[in-house]
Design a protein around this motif. Sequence first.
Motif: not given
Length: 228
Positions: A56-63, A1-11, A36-41
């Motif tokens: 605890a962190v959530k997993p990446v849904v897809s690449v 398992m790896t962990y990454v920092e992600v910039l999410v594109a959502d206001a 996942p961000l709250r209740k959406k992707q």
Amino acid sequence: MTYVEVLVADAAYHGNEALTYSSGEPLHAGQLVLVPLRKKQVLGIVVAQTQKPSFAVKPVVSVAALPVVPNALLGLLAWMRGYYPAPLGVITQLFLPKALPKKPVAVDVLPVNPLPELPELTSDQTAALQQITATGLHILHGETGTGKTRVYIELARLSLERGASALILTPEIGLTSQLANDFRAVFGERVAVVHSGLTEAQRERTWQYLLEQPEPMVVIGARSALFS
């Protein structure tokens, strides 16, 4: 398992730091992911690998099966994060479409054909080019009909010959159509138009097309074209 920092594109994300997600596969800076961000992707950009956090962190849904976002854009994004007091989700939105195209985008390797014979440069145009091709900021001044577009086309041609793309920014969307026609008469399919007047589907397809295109392109548009 790896962990990454992600910039999410959502206001909806009003924070100023990247979010941490887990991944079952190694990911690299610039890769596009659905997270996942709250209740959406939402779409996001991986910016770094990180250590396992204490929470605890959530997993990446897809690449996304796409090339990575170029380093130049990641650098611009980092600069904007430090310069503008805007939420990180809003800034990241500028660099990504709202979604990836639902249908695959056909990306053909565009042939590098010899450019058509252009009108011979005037003495004024030649003098302007000799100054503009030097490093720095330049203002090209001339009344309507004096041949400024011919100079812009020549600068774009020189850029493509160096293996670099060219970005032509216009002050308003209404000016892009004629300019695009002039450039397409010379560069053909290597010209892409990007502005906020396009439909979401058009912008998504154009964005992905430019990301996947292996050859240098000419991009014409208003402010939003800067992020392509």
